[in-house]
Every structure is written in C-alpha cells, then in structure tokens.
Design a protein around this motif. Structure first.
Motif, PDB file in Angstrom:
ATOM      1  N   ASP A  76      26.056 -36.439  29.650  1.00  0.00           N
ATOM      2  CA  ASP A  76      26.034 -35.281  30.542  1.00  0.00           C
ATOM      3  C   ASP A  76      26.703 -34.117  29.831  1.00  0.00           C
ATOM      4  OD1 ASP A  76      25.739 -33.652  32.794  1.00  0.00           O
ATOM      5  OD2 ASP A  76      26.283 -35.267  34.162  1.00  0.00           O
ATOM      6  N   GLU A 189      20.804 -43.073  42.368  1.00  0.00           N
ATOM      7  CA  GLU A 189      20.361 -41.876  41.676  1.00  0.00           C
ATOM      8  C   GLU A 189      20.754 -40.602  42.401  1.00  0.00           C
ATOM      9  OE1 GLU A 189      16.245 -39.836  39.945  1.00  0.00           O
ATOM     10  OE2 GLU A 189      16.217 -41.864  40.795  1.00  0.00           O
ATOM     11  N   SER A 192      24.374 -39.911  41.679  1.00  0.00           N
ATOM     12  CA  SER A 192      24.509 -39.481  40.291  1.00  0.00           C
ATOM     13  C   SER A 192      24.073 -38.030  40.120  1.00  0.00           C
ATOM     14  CB  SER A 192      23.688 -40.404  39.393  1.00  0.00           C
ATOM     15  OG  SER A 192      23.802 -40.040  38.043  1.00  0.00           O
ATOM     16  N   ARG A 193      22.956 -37.665  40.750  1.00  0.00           N
ATOM     17  CA  ARG A 193      22.468 -36.291  40.649  1.00  0.00           C
ATOM     18  C   ARG A 193      23.465 -35.292  41.237  1.00  0.00           C
ATOM     19  NH1 ARG A 193      17.342 -38.240  42.369  1.00  0.00           N
ATOM     20  NH2 ARG A 193      17.788 -37.367  44.431  1.00  0.00           N
ATOM     21  N   TRP A 195      26.571 -35.401  41.128  1.00  0.00           N
ATOM     22  CA  TRP A 195      27.699 -35.207  40.211  1.00  0.00           C
ATOM     23  C   TRP A 195      27.276 -34.598  38.879  1.00  0.00           C
ATOM     24  CZ3 TRP A 195      32.818 -35.573  40.957  1.00  0.00           C
ATOM     25  CH2 TRP A 195      33.268 -36.221  42.107  1.00  0.00           C
ATOM     26  N   ALA A 196      25.990 -34.468  38.632  1.00  0.00           N
ATOM     27  CA  ALA A 196      25.517 -34.037  37.322  1.00  0.00           C
ATOM     28  C   ALA A 196      26.126 -32.692  36.923  1.00  0.00           C
ATOM     29  CB  ALA A 196      23.994 -33.930  37.325  1.00  0.00           C
ATOM     30  N   PRO A 215      31.001 -37.998  35.153  1.00  0.00           N
ATOM     31  CA  PRO A 215      29.680 -38.580  35.402  1.00  0.00           C
ATOM     32  C   PRO A 215      28.949 -38.905  34.108  1.00  0.00           C
ATOM     33  CG  PRO A 215      29.599 -36.211  35.690  1.00  0.00           C
ATOM     34  CD  PRO A 215      31.028 -36.544  35.382  1.00  0.00           C
ATOM     35  N   LYS A 216      28.430 -40.109  34.025  1.00  0.00           N
ATOM     36  CA  LYS A 216      27.569 -40.515  32.915  1.00  0.00           C
ATOM     37  C   LYS A 216      26.147 -40.580  33.483  1.00  0.00           C
ATOM     38  CE  LYS A 216      31.422 -40.865  30.686  1.00  0.00           C
ATOM     39  NZ  LYS A 216      32.037 -42.124  30.280  1.00  0.00           N
ATOM     40  N   THR A 217      25.583 -39.395  33.662  1.00  0.00           N
ATOM     41  CA  THR A 217      24.358 -39.247  34.444  1.00  0.00           C
ATOM     42  C   THR A 217      23.207 -40.050  33.872  1.00  0.00           C
ATOM     43  OG1 THR A 217      25.076 -37.029  35.094  1.00  0.00           O
ATOM     44  CG2 THR A 217      22.764 -37.557  35.424  1.00  0.00           C
ATOM     45  N   GLY A 220      23.629 -43.521  34.946  1.00  0.00           N
ATOM     46  CA  GLY A 220      23.803 -43.705  36.379  1.00  0.00           C
ATOM     47  C   GLY A 220      25.144 -44.276  36.787  1.00  0.00           C
ATOM     48  N   THR A 221      26.211 -43.918  36.053  1.00  0.00           N
ATOM     49  CA  THR A 221      27.549 -44.405  36.399  1.00  0.00           C
ATOM     50  C   THR A 221      28.523 -43.237  36.497  1.00  0.00           C
ATOM     51  OG1 THR A 221      28.191 -44.749  34.086  1.00  0.00           O
ATOM     52  CG2 THR A 221      27.168 -46.607  35.227  1.00  0.00           C
ATOM     53  N   LEU A 222      29.587 -43.462  37.245  1.00  0.00           N
ATOM     54  CA  LEU A 222      30.709 -42.535  37.304  1.00  0.00           C
ATOM     55  C   LEU A 222      31.927 -43.236  36.714  1.00  0.00           C
ATOM     56  CD1 LEU A 222      30.346 -41.122  40.955  1.00  0.00           C
ATOM     57  CD2 LEU A 222      29.479 -40.114  38.829  1.00  0.00           C
TER      58      LEU A 222
END
Length: 399
Positions: A76, A189, A192-193, A195-196, A215-217, A220-222
C-alpha cells in the motif's frame, strides 16, 4: 546454499567479510561489501522468506538507501494518517504526496537478500552463529557456529538482531528497551478497501506508548500493533486488546500474533571490537521515539559493509583501530545525532502526549514537519535545530 551439502565446505577458506544475519542491516552490509568485489559470506539461521514482527513502514530514508533498481514490494501507499489520543479526539490529515509505503517483511527481506546475492555475496542459511573469536595477531577473526564450525574472515559484521550474539562480543549496551506486540488480521475486502492508503496512530495510555494500524491492502490484512516500555507486559497486552476492540476489529481472527523487544543503544555503547562491527538492531540503532528501525538498519548496514572492506584491507592493529573509529564516527555523525533528538522527543512525549496530538492535528507546520520527516525531506534533528517552535514544544512537554 545448504551448509550440509556434500563436496567442498561452502564455509571454508578465508572470507574478506562475513555478515551474520540476513535482515535489512545484514543484507545491506553484504551488498555494500560485495559490490566492491570482495568475497562475502552472508549467514542466517532462518530460511527466507520468513515472518518478521514489524509494521513494515518504508519511509523516505529507507527508500533512498536501497540498491539501484530495487523494486519495492509495496502492499500500500500511505497518503493519510488518522491520529487518536487514547482512542479519542481523532483527526485525519492527508498529503497529496505519498508519505511512505508499506511492505510485508518476508517479501522485502527476501528481495534484499537477492540483491546481495546478485552483487556477489554467498548466502548460507540454516547456520546459527554462537560467537566470535579473534586471534592474537589480529589478522583474522573467526565466527563460531552451533554445529562447531569456525568460519575465518578478515572482517565481520554483526547484524543478528536485538538479541545479537555478535553484539554481546562487542559489548553493546542499551538504555531503552521496549516491548512491541503485533497482530496480523485478515479482513474482508470491503474493510481492507476502507483502510487503503491510510494508517492509524493512537497515542496510548502507558508512558511513551502508541498503537498503529498499517494496511497491507494487496494481501487483505491489517497489521495492528502497540509498543511500550518493557516491564509491564500485561498492561501492554491489554492495550493491544483494547485498541483492536476500539477499532471494531475484534470480530476478526488474527492469522499471526507475535511480540518482540526493541533495544536502543546507550550513547557511549561501542560499535566495534577489533575486526568486528555491529549494525542495525545488533548495535541498538533505531529511532527512540517511533522505534522505527528499518531505515536505521539499511543505513548502518550500508556503512558497515563499506567499512568492513576497509577493515579487511587493514594491516596491523593501529590501522584496524583507525578504520573502526571511522565507522563509529560515521554512525554517530548521522544516526547518532538523529537518535539524540529522538530521545528528547520521547522524553517530552512520555510526559505530555496530548500536546503532541494537538500539535500534529491542529498546527499545520507540525503536520508538515511530520509529513516531511516520513518522506525523507528532513529529520527530527533538523526540525529541532531549524524550528524554534519545535524546540519550545519539546521543552514545554518535557517539564
């Protein structure tokens, strides 16, 4: 390379430089030494890729120290920060220019190792270094391993983490030890979006503590973590649980939960002993307030690799001492100055976190200083030196 392979001993002979530890500091050191055409061995006890407890923020100084043509495996790109004070008084600040990038450390570290190998370094994994022995005439040094081997080198770089065996040989001492706890949380998803491009920073309830969401968009992880001074592990653990709950993330199951200690060197701590240098976490080099360590690892590793070559070429103890002192001067003149400013900032932040929160949320020059620091255009030391308001804030907060 497998050290148990049949045939000639892959660890045999005299190496110009042996680097212990293949994290960012070690890989950078191996790259720097190998690009000068030296015979370089890079040792690590783990196979790559491997998980590493770390937020994975790549700020400007990290990016600027990477090898040419290095492709960052960005998950990200951060353009916004939401600040909170104990979960309250939130404010999101945005930047038109990217503040920094986010990576997964397994991918990032693997690419650094590959860059070192492409430069000519020899990687051997599955080898645990247990110590260092320096012979009487000072011409070479031996790295000892858990399986009883003695690897001979003209110079050694210890980059084996915050619990470094090589650092112990050098005599590294610390005056700040913190406990970081982290959870990798897979999210749907739509979450995740949401937090992008944005991180969350929470100034925490314990002195000097804070929490973060990175965020590791793409995956799909935080990455959610907290850090605080060592000595109150239960309250730090509770802070992480409370933080995850406040963020509305407690309904998601973490895939990984981990912790680690960060250690900041005392100002008079040695950086060398004989033909041995230390870099990165092994030397206690990291930013004291944020506890950011990747940029310190990359920069000190690069310097350690360059000076390890000079040590390898040194003739006689006097020349060895001179080159080791030059390495220490290079570290202290750059990273040491930054660490000194960071310790001032941490001392003030521990006493008055609300002042820092108000400044970065409400005072535009303070926000711009934060942004420019993450982008690599300035440092905390420069901000303190060039801006009277920053010195005043630190002075008032530190009372």
């Amino acid at each position: 390379m497998d050290p148990e392979a049949t045939g000639p001993d892959p660890l045999g002979g005299v190496w110009d430089v042996v680097v212990v530890g293949a994290g960012p500091a070690g890989s950078s050191a191996a790259y720097a030494a190998a690009t000068q055409g030296r015979r370089v061995l890079l040792l690590d006890k783990a196979e790559h890729p491997r998980y590493k407890t770390c937020g994975g923020g790549i700020i400007g100084p990290s990016r600027d120290t990477l090898p040419p043509d290095f492709k960052l495996p960005l998950q990200d790109r951060v353009h916004a920060v939401t600040f909170a004070l104990g979960g309250r008084f939130t404010r999101t600040r945005r930047s038109k220019r990217m503040l920094f990038g986010l990576v997964n450390r397994d991918e990032f570290d693997l690419r650094l190792v590959q860059a070192a190998e492409q430069a000519g370094a020899v990687l051997v994994t599955g080898v645990t270094a247990t110590g260092v022995e320096q012979d009487g005439d000072g011409r070479t040094v031996f790295v000892t391993t858990a399986d009883g081997r003695r690897i001979e080198a003209r110079a050694v770089v210890g980059a084996d983490g915050s619990a470094s065996r090589i650092g112990r040989h050098v005599g590294v001492s610390f005056d700040q030890i913190d406990l970081g706890l982290e959870a990798e949380i897979p999210v749907p998803e739509e979450v995740s979006r949401a937090w992008a491009g944005r991180i969350h920073l929470d100034w925490g309830p314990l002195p000097g503590s804070y929490g973060w969401v990175f965020p590791k968009t793409d995956s799909g992880t935080l990455t959610v973590g907290v850090i605080s001074a060592r000595g109150d592990g239960e309250r730090t653990k509770q802070y992480l649980a409370d933080y995850i709950r406040q963020l509305g993330l407690s309904g998601f199951e973490p895939s990984i939960e981990s912790g680690h200690l960060t250690r900041c060197r005392a100002e008079d701590s040695p950086l060398s002993r004989g033909r041995v240098l230390v870099a990165g976490d092994a030397a206690g080099l990291l930013e004291p307030w944020t506890r950011e360590g990747i940029s310190y690892a990359l920069r000190s590793g690069r310097l350690a690799g360059e000076w390890a070559v000079k040590l390898a070429e040194a003739e006689g103890n006097a020349d060895v001492r001179r080159q080791a002192l030059n390495y220490a001067f290079a570290i202290k003149a750059g990273l040491g100055v930054e660490m000194r400013a960071g310790k001032v900032m941490l001392g003030a932040f521990e006493r008055r976190p609300h002042l820092f929160h108000a400044a970065v949320c409400l005072v535009n020059p303070a926000w711009r200083a934060f942004a420019r620091t993450t982008q690599g255009h300035t440092t905390f030391a420069q901000v303190m030196r060039e801006h009277r308001a920053a010195r005043k804030l630190a002075s008032v907060a530190g009372r």
